[in-house]
Scaffold this active site. Structure first.
Site, mmCIF file in Angstrom:
data_model
loop_
_atom_site.group_PDB
_atom_site.id
_atom_site.type_symbol
_atom_site.label_atom_id
_atom_site.label_comp_id
_atom_site.label_asym_id
_atom_site.label_seq_id
_atom_site.Cartn_x
_atom_site.Cartn_y
_atom_site.Cartn_z
ATOM 1 N N HIS A 1 0.839 -1.202 0.000
ATOM 2 C CA HIS A 1 0.000 0.000 0.000
ATOM 3 C C HIS A 1 0.870 1.246 0.000
ATOM 4 O O HIS A 1 1.955 1.268 0.591
ATOM 5 C CB HIS A 1 -0.934 0.016 1.210
ATOM 6 C CG HIS A 1 -0.230 0.040 2.545
ATOM 7 N ND1 HIS A 1 0.026 1.212 3.229
ATOM 8 C CD2 HIS A 1 0.266 -0.959 3.318
ATOM 9 C CE1 HIS A 1 0.643 0.930 4.366
ATOM 10 N NE2 HIS A 1 0.806 -0.377 4.449
ATOM 11 N N ASP B 1 6.598 1.923 6.576
ATOM 12 C CA ASP B 1 5.235 1.375 6.463
ATOM 13 C C ASP B 1 4.449 2.126 5.402
ATOM 14 O O ASP B 1 3.750 3.082 5.713
ATOM 15 C CB ASP B 1 4.538 1.458 7.816
ATOM 16 C CG ASP B 1 3.193 0.753 7.835
ATOM 17 O OD1 ASP B 1 2.903 -0.004 6.893
ATOM 18 O OD2 ASP B 1 2.418 0.973 8.773
ATOM 19 N N GLU C 1 -5.132 0.694 2.834
ATOM 20 C CA GLU C 1 -4.738 -0.290 3.836
ATOM 21 C C GLU C 1 -4.807 0.317 5.225
ATOM 22 O O GLU C 1 -5.217 -0.342 6.176
ATOM 23 C CB GLU C 1 -3.323 -0.800 3.560
ATOM 24 C CG GLU C 1 -2.990 -2.113 4.278
ATOM 25 C CD GLU C 1 -2.429 -1.921 5.678
ATOM 26 O OE1 GLU C 1 -2.331 -2.915 6.418
ATOM 27 O OE2 GLU C 1 -2.088 -0.779 6.056
ATOM 28 N N GLU C 2 -4.414 1.580 5.331
ATOM 29 C CA GLU C 2 -4.451 2.253 6.627
ATOM 30 C C GLU C 2 -5.849 2.757 6.967
ATOM 31 O O GLU C 2 -6.092 3.165 8.103
ATOM 32 C CB GLU C 2 -3.469 3.433 6.641
ATOM 33 C CG GLU C 2 -2.023 3.065 6.362
ATOM 34 C CD GLU C 2 -1.370 2.293 7.496
ATOM 35 O OE1 GLU C 2 -2.082 1.938 8.453
ATOM 36 O OE2 GLU C 2 -0.158 2.038 7.412
ATOM 37 N N ASP D 1 -0.774 4.260 0.791
ATOM 38 C CA ASP D 1 -1.375 5.201 1.733
ATOM 39 C C ASP D 1 -0.640 5.120 3.066
ATOM 40 O O ASP D 1 -0.087 4.082 3.444
ATOM 41 C CB ASP D 1 -2.874 4.956 1.906
ATOM 42 C CG ASP D 1 -3.204 3.599 2.500
ATOM 43 O OD1 ASP D 1 -2.520 2.617 2.154
ATOM 44 O OD2 ASP D 1 -4.162 3.520 3.303
#
Length: 395
Positions: A74, A107, A141-142, A76
């Protein structure tokens, strides 16, 4: 034509895109440019759902004869918080003392940057890949994870895509590169209990019904006894109470309602359905326990609602995928990684329904923190691991 072989340059380009979920922020566009330099075809589907933001995603593939490897992740990121608290601006990708600072550094824009560089180096050295590589990258994803990987997988499947294996580039290492490969994940289940009472004066409890007494009884039944003692591949299932609320600002008023929310991370002793049945059984038994409700003969009145869809426990058994990645990590770092199922959930929970999946990326010590950062040496190390894995996976 210059291929994107440098993970530092790749990551800097991605960090400079302020892709705070659900915003695309230019990150998918930057990634698409890198991939097209290597001959990937790319699609950018946008998915929608009620009460959730529209999300742009990316699916890119470079086709060849042989197995199909998917890299998933991801672009985001979580909000940076107060940018004044950062040593370096969160979207500037500034480097100090061999360390790059920025939201998403570990991340997980760093993992994406390294896999792009690994593919580029493989192409530069060997020409075409002996198989197919795809990038399945979401911007959700977040966030709620409704319009991201889960829909992108189905979208790709409907267009004839299938995969032999997948790596998710999440930051799996607790302390140093090479510590850990995630070969599975515990399941996750969340719920909320609501107990209804009768509001009244604290000095006249016989005229009221205190829901706090009921909620304490019900919550206690979920905390003890333990759900299990763990299994060969998973730690013990664990339930945490995350909120207890009565919405009462007065100290002399008995509230009319109390709620408690919980989350349980569960192992392969359970399915989501069997665990829900166990929780309901415990609550039903506890509702008849009136030790904290002296003089009350009726059961505790409560409602149980399940929050969002559960994520299911899974364990990957693919020897080629796990063995090849383990050998690649050991060859570059000199240590054998632990094969683990610890930690929270990730989008691997969706991918496991389509192909074998493992997770391996950078070190996660600063993810979601102020001054999120990554050592440039780790970017090079992860790129070398990925490059070796690609070469050995495709033989």
């Amino acid at each position: 034509m210059t291929l994107p072989v440098n993970p530092v340059d790749n990551l800097a380009a991605l960090i400079r895109c302020p892709s705070v979920t659900p915003a695309e922020g230019g990150a998918l566009t930057a990634l698409e440019k890198m991939l097209k330099l290597m001959g990937f075809s790319a699609n950018r589907p946008v998915f929608s759902d009620d009460n959730t933001p529209d999300i742009e995603n990316l699916y890119a593939r470079k086709s060849g004869n042989g197995p199909h490897l998917m890299f998933a992740g991801h672009t985001d990121v979580v909000p940076p918080g107060d940018e004044k608290d950062w040593k370096h601006p969160p979207f500037a990708a500034e480097i100090e003392d061999g360390v790059m600072y920025g939201r998403g550094a570990v991340d997980m824009k760093g993992g994406i940057a390294c896999f792009v560089a690994a593919v580029a180096r493989h192409i530069e050295k060997h020409g075409n890949i002996k198989g197919s590589i795809s990038f399945l990258i979401t911007g959700d994803e977040e966030g709620p994870a409704v319009n991201g990987t889960v829909k992108l997988l189905e979208w790709a499947k409907q267009r004839g895509e299938s995969w032999d294996a997948s790596i998710v580039g999440e930051p799996t290492n607790p302390n140093a590169l090479g510590d850990m490969i995630k070969i599975g994940r515990r399941g996750s289940l969340s719920g909320t209990i609501t107990v209804h009472g009768v509001q009244g004066h604290a000095a006249y409890p016989h005229l009221a019904e205190n829901p706090v007494r009921g909620i304490v009884t019900l919550v206690d039944s979920l905390l003890y006894p333990a759900f299990d003692e763990g299994t060969a591949n998973f730690q013990a299932s664990n339930l945490e109470v995350t909120t207890i609320d009565v919405g009462n600002k007065a100290t002399n008023v008995i509230p009319n309602k109390a709620t408690a929310s919980f989350n349980i991370r569960f192992n392969d002793t359970w399915t989501a359905e069997s665990l829900q049945a166990e929780i309901i059984s415990r609550l039903e038994r506890a509702a008849r326990d009136n030790r904290l409700r002296q003089g009350r003969e009726t059961p505790i009145k409560y409602e149980l609602t399940w929050r969002e869809r559960p994520s299911h426990v899974f364990l990957t058994h693919d020897e080629k995928l796990i063995g090849t990645l383990t050998a690649s990590v050991e060859a570059v770092t000199g240590k054998r990684p632990e094969l683990s199922t610890s930690g929270g959930t990730s989008d691997a929970r969706f991918i496991k329904d389509y192909c074998p999946v493992v997770e391996f990326g950078l070190t996660g010590q600063t993810m979601h923190m102020v001054d999120e950062r990554v050592a440039l040496a780790d970017l090079e190390g992860l790129t070398q691991i990925y490059e070796r894995f690609i070469a050995d996976f495709f033989g």
